[in-house]
Structures are given as structure tokens and as C-alpha cells.
Design a protein around this motif. Structure first.
Motif, PDB file in Angstrom:
ATOM      1  N   GLY A 111       8.836 -45.854  52.641  1.00 58.57           N
ATOM      2  CA  GLY A 111       9.586 -45.006  51.983  1.00 58.57           C
ATOM      3  C   GLY A 111      10.652 -44.025  52.790  1.00 58.57           C
ATOM      4  O   GLY A 111      11.389 -43.568  51.968  1.00 58.57           O
ATOM      5  N   SER A 112      10.387 -43.914  53.891  1.00 55.47           N
ATOM      6  CA  SER A 112      11.214 -42.975  54.633  1.00 55.47           C
ATOM      7  C   SER A 112      11.017 -43.487  56.102  1.00 55.47           C
ATOM      8  O   SER A 112      10.167 -43.892  56.733  1.00 55.47           O
ATOM      9  CB  SER A 112      10.801 -41.318  54.530  1.00 55.47           C
ATOM     10  OG  SER A 112       9.650 -41.076  54.937  1.00 55.47           O
ATOM     11  N   GLY A 113      11.994 -42.777  57.161  1.00 55.18           N
ATOM     12  CA  GLY A 113      11.906 -43.006  58.493  1.00 55.18           C
ATOM     13  C   GLY A 113      10.534 -42.307  59.058  1.00 55.18           C
ATOM     14  O   GLY A 113       9.981 -42.900  59.790  1.00 55.18           O
TER      15      GLY A 113
ATOM     16  N   VAL B  71      10.136 -47.347  70.119  1.00 58.79           N
ATOM     17  CA  VAL B  71      11.408 -46.835  70.236  1.00 58.79           C
ATOM     18  C   VAL B  71      11.949 -46.568  69.011  1.00 58.79           C
ATOM     19  O   VAL B  71      11.777 -47.557  68.045  1.00 58.79           O
ATOM     20  CB  VAL B  71      12.116 -47.900  70.938  1.00 58.79           C
ATOM     21  CG1 VAL B  71      13.851 -47.115  70.869  1.00 58.79           C
ATOM     22  CG2 VAL B  71      11.981 -48.163  72.245  1.00 58.79           C
ATOM     23  N   ASP B  72      12.323 -45.318  68.553  1.00 57.18           N
ATOM     24  CA  ASP B  72      12.935 -44.896  67.303  1.00 57.18           C
ATOM     25  C   ASP B  72      14.627 -45.311  67.586  1.00 57.18           C
ATOM     26  O   ASP B  72      15.187 -44.669  68.516  1.00 57.18           O
ATOM     27  CB  ASP B  72      12.962 -43.252  67.128  1.00 57.18           C
ATOM     28  CG  ASP B  72      13.724 -43.148  65.964  1.00 57.18           C
ATOM     29  OD1 ASP B  72      14.678 -43.549  65.435  1.00 57.18           O
ATOM     30  OD2 ASP B  72      13.444 -41.969  65.306  1.00 57.18           O
ATOM     31  N   ASN B  73      14.944 -46.318  67.058  1.00 55.68           N
ATOM     32  CA  ASN B  73      16.438 -46.810  67.239  1.00 55.68           C
ATOM     33  C   ASN B  73      17.401 -46.357  66.268  1.00 55.68           C
ATOM     34  O   ASN B  73      18.447 -47.177  66.188  1.00 55.68           O
ATOM     35  CB  ASN B  73      16.238 -48.596  67.502  1.00 55.68           C
ATOM     36  CG  ASN B  73      17.510 -49.202  68.303  1.00 55.68           C
ATOM     37  OD1 ASN B  73      18.042 -48.385  69.269  1.00 55.68           O
ATOM     38  ND2 ASN B  73      17.755 -50.234  67.550  1.00 55.68           N
ATOM     39  N   THR B  74      16.992 -45.287  65.759  1.00 53.66           N
ATOM     40  CA  THR B  74      18.072 -45.095  64.309  1.00 53.66           C
ATOM     41  C   THR B  74      19.248 -44.811  64.961  1.00 53.66           C
ATOM     42  O   THR B  74      20.509 -45.042  64.297  1.00 53.66           O
ATOM     43  CB  THR B  74      17.396 -43.778  63.931  1.00 53.66           C
ATOM     44  OG1 THR B  74      15.899 -43.965  63.290  1.00 53.66           O
ATOM     45  CG2 THR B  74      18.081 -43.349  62.807  1.00 53.66           C
ATOM     46  N   LEU B  75      19.488 -43.770  65.891  1.00 54.26           N
ATOM     47  CA  LEU B  75      21.026 -43.112  66.254  1.00 54.26           C
ATOM     48  C   LEU B  75      21.737 -44.548  66.797  1.00 54.26           C
ATOM     49  O   LEU B  75      22.973 -44.608  66.783  1.00 54.26           O
ATOM     50  CB  LEU B  75      21.018 -42.171  67.315  1.00 54.26           C
ATOM     51  CG  LEU B  75      20.995 -40.628  66.649  1.00 54.26           C
ATOM     52  CD1 LEU B  75      20.185 -40.697  65.514  1.00 54.26           C
ATOM     53  CD2 LEU B  75      21.182 -39.829  67.499  1.00 54.26           C
TER      54      LEU B  75
ATOM     55  N   ALA C  93      20.507 -44.191  49.931  1.00 55.00           N
ATOM     56  CA  ALA C  93      19.090 -44.616  49.995  1.00 55.00           C
ATOM     57  C   ALA C  93      18.109 -44.243  51.115  1.00 55.00           C
ATOM     58  O   ALA C  93      18.629 -43.868  52.129  1.00 55.00           O
ATOM     59  CB  ALA C  93      19.239 -46.292  50.432  1.00 55.00           C
ATOM     60  N   MET C  94      16.875 -44.014  50.607  1.00 54.39           N
ATOM     61  CA  MET C  94      16.085 -43.218  51.834  1.00 54.39           C
ATOM     62  C   MET C  94      15.059 -44.642  52.232  1.00 54.39           C
ATOM     63  O   MET C  94      14.826 -45.454  51.371  1.00 54.39           O
ATOM     64  CB  MET C  94      15.217 -42.407  51.360  1.00 54.39           C
ATOM     65  CG  MET C  94      14.059 -41.791  51.963  1.00 54.39           C
ATOM     66  SD  MET C  94      14.169 -40.073  52.332  1.00 54.39           S
ATOM     67  CE  MET C  94      15.709 -39.512  52.696  1.00 54.39           C
ATOM     68  N   GLY C  95      14.611 -44.530  53.404  1.00 56.83           N
ATOM     69  CA  GLY C  95      13.716 -45.468  53.864  1.00 56.83           C
ATOM     70  C   GLY C  95      13.593 -45.794  55.385  1.00 56.83           C
ATOM     71  O   GLY C  95      14.186 -44.930  56.248  1.00 56.83           O
ATOM     72  N   GLY C  96      12.492 -46.385  55.683  1.00 59.02           N
ATOM     73  CA  GLY C  96      12.338 -46.487  57.061  1.00 59.02           C
ATOM     74  C   GLY C  96      11.735 -47.955  57.469  1.00 59.02           C
ATOM     75  O   GLY C  96      11.288 -48.667  56.350  1.00 59.02           O
TER      76      GLY C  96
HETATM   77  C1  LIG Z   1      16.328 -40.254  64.861  1.00 57.80           C
HETATM   78  C2  LIG Z   1      15.402 -40.028  63.511  1.00 57.80           C
HETATM   79  N1  LIG Z   1      14.304 -40.431  63.454  1.00 57.80           N
HETATM   80  C3  LIG Z   1      13.612 -40.342  62.003  1.00 57.80           C
HETATM   81  C4  LIG Z   1      14.345 -39.569  61.060  1.00 57.80           C
HETATM   82  C5  LIG Z   1      13.560 -39.558  59.945  1.00 57.80           C
HETATM   83  O1  LIG Z   1      13.925 -40.303  58.808  1.00 57.80           O
HETATM   84  P1  LIG Z   1      13.921 -39.964  57.278  1.00 57.80           P
HETATM   85  O2  LIG Z   1      14.683 -38.692  56.888  1.00 57.80           O
HETATM   86  O3  LIG Z   1      14.410 -41.362  56.733  1.00 57.80           O
HETATM   87  O4  LIG Z   1      12.453 -39.624  56.927  1.00 57.80           O
HETATM   88  C6  LIG Z   1      15.560 -39.002  61.284  1.00 57.80           C
HETATM   89  C7  LIG Z   1      16.119 -38.181  60.133  1.00 57.80           C
HETATM   90  O5  LIG Z   1      17.059 -37.676  60.405  1.00 57.80           O
HETATM   91  C8  LIG Z   1      16.078 -39.302  62.609  1.00 57.80           C
HETATM   92  O6  LIG Z   1      17.435 -38.722  63.001  1.00 57.80           O
END
Ligand SMILES: Cc1ncc(COP(=O)(O)O)c(C=O)c1O
Length: 420
Positions: free
Chosen positions: A86-88, A184-188, A218-221
Motif C-alpha cells: 500500500g505504500s513505499g 536497494v531502494d531504487n525509488t529515485l 497513486a500511492m504504493g510500494g
Molecule cells: C527514496 C524513498 N523511499 C521510500 C519512500 C516512501 O514511500 P511512500 O511515501 O510511498 O511510503 C520515499 C518517499 O518519499 C522515498 O523518497
């Protein structure tokens, strides 16, 4: 899509996991808005509970719309399988909690998204888990912090908001030498820019709320399992039942069975649907985000009101060389930070923006600005903010895909108002 052909990323980002023939010809995955699924026989439900069919039971466990997104994201990251959440933060929490027990330790970089930092330094502590945080780009410091209790190395591809880039290839080598997985958090970066599993990482997490969805709607992970780590028994004795059951997907099974289901970190299928619509344009958006960000960085460097600009795409940035290598010349991400005279100048600058949105998010098509020191990090003490590189003079900018001239003109008119 021809299953026997290996399509390029920009094609897979649109076509991976598409199944119109299962969707009555629909070209977008249907939103299965149902809490439960009917089973024709008692035997089938029993078999499904026993994990012997891939049918669906109940939305908290699995959902067909979510499964399509899971297949897409696993494909894009070069992983074996995925679980969307449901979220990151739900993804990060599940990914780590499946690895760590009371008394265990972990090593992470010190350049972390705020909530991840708080999870590691405060929340995990309550459960007897110690996370040693070291300089994210200092591979020797990472190695030194690993001991016999360590069960995870955790890094962000591009640190938020420090914008530093660890050498993931070397980090994976070090982790594997000690029999621990690299998460690894690959979000960026997004899988367009970097695919950590291909560089040796074992597990990838994302906030899909950001570039993957791309529209701030949308929110998610997601947790993605590379499926190659061997889970040495001396360090991971509790993985045995999962290895026996799921073989290479032992870890993801643990994430799903122990944490996702029991913590109830379910993704709403509407959000998976919206994320998939966003994904179709990921490659195009990332190209434009990164082209614009480099141009904005250069523009800001020329302005006398701007004291410093922090963007890995600038040749003098400490992570510029490693970014060139890891990201194979595709770019340097869509976010930067820059410094004004002080907090008061930052507030006046933000209050003068006309086009750029002032809000707490990133990875949106729209350009977004925030003053992290007084917002997300307002309750942090100064020593911690200094360690995380959150200074009172810093603006964080997530550069959107608008005409770059308009972005620069808005930045320019807000800087003009600061005077001298
Ligand atoms: C690098 C990174 N990881 C994780 C998250 C958390 O994600 P979420 O807000 O979807 O829970 C963020 C939120 O800004 C983020 O920038």
C-alpha cells in the motif's frame, strides 16, 4: 507480445505482463474491485490455501490487478517476482522485517529517506534490531560495520535528499563475501536509470508513488526478489522452511506469508491500475526529467543568489563518475538540491513560486519544491539533520517534465525577489 523475444526496456515498460486475451480484449488491466474470490469446489479452495494453485482468495493476500503490476515490476527490475504494497514504507518495512529478528543487526547507508531513517534508528530499536548507519559511499566503512550478527546491507541508489550514489557493484561484492543480501531502494533512479539486481543486488524496493506512477495520483510500494541469493544456513537458519517450499523465491515467500499478509500491507487495486497507466510513459518521462534537471542545475549555477547546487550530473559532483558507470550514460536522476543564503531566503523563495508546486512529494510530472529542514525534518535535532545533510539553507527540487524554459523562468523570478 512474443514470449520468445527479449524486448528492450522501453517496450517492456509498456508490454510486460499485458494479457488482453485474459481481459476480454481490454488493453488495460481490469480493476478487480472485490474483497474475495469465489471457488467452485472445496478442493480448489483448499489447494489454493495450500499454495498449490495461483488462484486468488482474498484481497489482503493477492489480487489479480496487483498481480499484473507485480509481474510488470519484477520484469522491469530483472527480478524473479514481486509483492506490491500500500505504500513505499510498507514495502521497506516488509522487506527488512522478513530478514531481521530481535538481536539481529543490519548495516545501512546514512543517506536515507526520512521515514526509512526513523524506521531504522527508532522503530527497529524497539524490537531489539540494531542498524549501523555508515557513510553510504564508503565501502570500507560498510565492510567494517558487518559482523556475525549482520543480516542485511541496505542502500538507496541515489540518496534522498543527499544525492550521493554508492557503488552498488562493490557493495554487493562485500555483502556476498559475508553471506548477506544487499537490499536497494531504487525509488529515485527507477529501473529506467538503474537496475540494481543486474549490478549484484538481491532485493529491490520502491515507493511506486514516485517515478513509477509518475503523476502524484497513486500511492504504493513494491518488494522485488532477485531470486539468486542462497541464504546460507548459519546466518539464516529460519529461512529453511521457505527455501524448501519456494526454492529461489524463499525470501519473497517470507515477505508475503509472514509480513504482507499478517501486517495487512495490502495495495488497493485502483492504485495498481493507476501505477500501470503511469508506467507506460516511464521511459519518456525519465528522459525528460533528467534532461530538464541537468539544464536547471546549470541555470541555478549561474545565479548569484544560489550558493551551491548538488546534482550528480554536474562534473564536479563527488558521485558523478560512479553515476556515469552505474547508469551507463543515461542520466543522473530528476532531483537536485541547492542552497540559498539562509532559511529566511528559502521561505521567501518558496512563497514567490508561481508555477512550481510547493509540496512534500517527488517524481511527479510537475516540478515540486520543498524546504526539508523546516518540513519533513522539522522535529529532528540539529546534529541528526547535519548528519543527514539537511541544512537550513537547502531547497529540494524534483524537476518535472514541463518546458524547461518555464521552469527556469519561475525559479528566476523567485530568485529575483530575493535581491542581491
Ligand atoms: C527514496 C524513498 N523511499 C521510500 C519512500 C516512501 O514511500 P511512500 O511515501 O510511498 O511510503 C520515499 C518517499 O518519499 C522515498 O523518497
Amino acid at each position: 507480445m512474443n514470449q520468445n523475444r527479449q524486448y528492450r526496456f522501453d517496450t517492456r515498460v509498456i508490454h510486460a505482463a499485458q494479457a488482453p486475451s485474459d481481459w476480454q480484449g481490454a488493453t488495460l488491466a481490469p480493476i478487480y474491485q472485490t474483497a474475495s474470490h469465489l471457488h467452485q469446489t472445496a478442493e480448489n479452495l483448499s489447494q489454493t490455501f495450500a499454495g498449490k494453485t495461483s488462484d486468488h482468495i482474498y484481497m489482503r493476500l493477492t489480487n489479480p490487478t496487483n498481480r499484473t503490476l507485480e509481474e510488470k515490476l519484477a520484469d522491469l527490475e530483472g527480478g524473479r517476482a514481486a509483492v506490491v504494497t500500500g505504500s513505499g514504507m510498507a514495502a521497506i518495512n516488509n522487506a527488512c522485517m522478513a530478514l531481521l529478528r530481535a538481536g539481529d543487526e543490519a548495516v545501512s547507508g546514512n543517506s536515507l529517506f526520512m521515514s526509512t531513517y526513523l524506521l531504522f534508528s527508532n522503530v527497529f530499536k524497539k524490537y531489539g534490531i540494531t542498524v549501523h548507519q555508515v557513510e553510504s559511499t564508503d565501502i570500507e566503512a560498510i565492510e567494517k560495520a558487518i559482523n556475525e550478527k549482520t543480516r542485511m546491507l541496505y542502500l538507496e541508489t541515489i540518496g534522498n535528499p543527499k544525492m550521493d550514489i554508492p557503488d552498488l557493484t562493490r557493495a554487493a561484492e562485500v555483502a556476498h563475501r559475508y553471506g548477506i543480501p544487499l537490499v536497494v531502494d531504487n525509488t529515485l533512479a527507477s529501473p529506467y536509470l538503474c537496475r540494481p539486481i543486474e549490478l549484484g543486488a538481491d532485493i529491490v524496493v520502491h515507493s511506486t508513488t514516485k517515478y513509477l506512477g509518475g503523476h502524484g495520483g497513486a500511492m504504493g510500494g513494491v518488494v522485488i526478489d532477485g531470486g539468486k541469493f542462497s541464504w546460507p544456513e548459519e546466518r539464516f537458519p529460519d529461512f529453511k522452511p521457505f527455501i524448501d517450499r519456494k526454492g529461489p523465491l524463499a525470501y519473497l515467500d517470507k515477505v508475503w506469508r509472514e509480513h504482507h499478509i499478517n501486517f495487512g500491507t495490502t495495495q488497493a487495486p485502483l492504485h495498481s491500475f493507476l501505477t500501470m497507466i503511469g508506467l507506460d510513459t516511464l521511459a519518456l518521462r525519465m528522459e525528460r526529467h533528467m534532461k530538464n534537471t541537468l539544464a536547471v542545475a546549470r541555470y541555478l549555477q549561474q545565479r548569484s543568489e544560489v550558493k551551491w547546487v548538488n546534482y550528480p550530473g554536474l562534473p564536479d559532483h563527488p558521485s558523478n563518475g560512479i553515476a556515469e558507470r552505474l547508469f551507463e550514460g543515461k542520466g543522473f536522476g530528476g532531483m537536485l538540491t541547492f542552497g540559498l543564503k539562509d532559511q529566511d531566503a528559502c521561505f521567501r523563495f518558496i512563497d514567490s513560486l508561481r508555477l512550481i508546486y510547493h509540496l512534500a512529494n517527488l517524481g511527479d510530472c510537475k516540478t515540486l519544491a520543498i524546504h526539508p529542514y523546516s518540513s519533513q525534518y522539522v522535529s529532528f535535532d540539529d546534529e541528526t539533520r547535519r548528519r543527514l545533510s539537511i541544512t537550513p539553507d537547502m531547497i529540494r527540487l524534483s524537476v518535472g517534465i514541463e518546458a524547461v524554459e518555464d521552469i527556469c523562468e519561475d525559479l528566476g523570478q523567485a530568485l529575483d525577489r530575493l535581491g542581491g
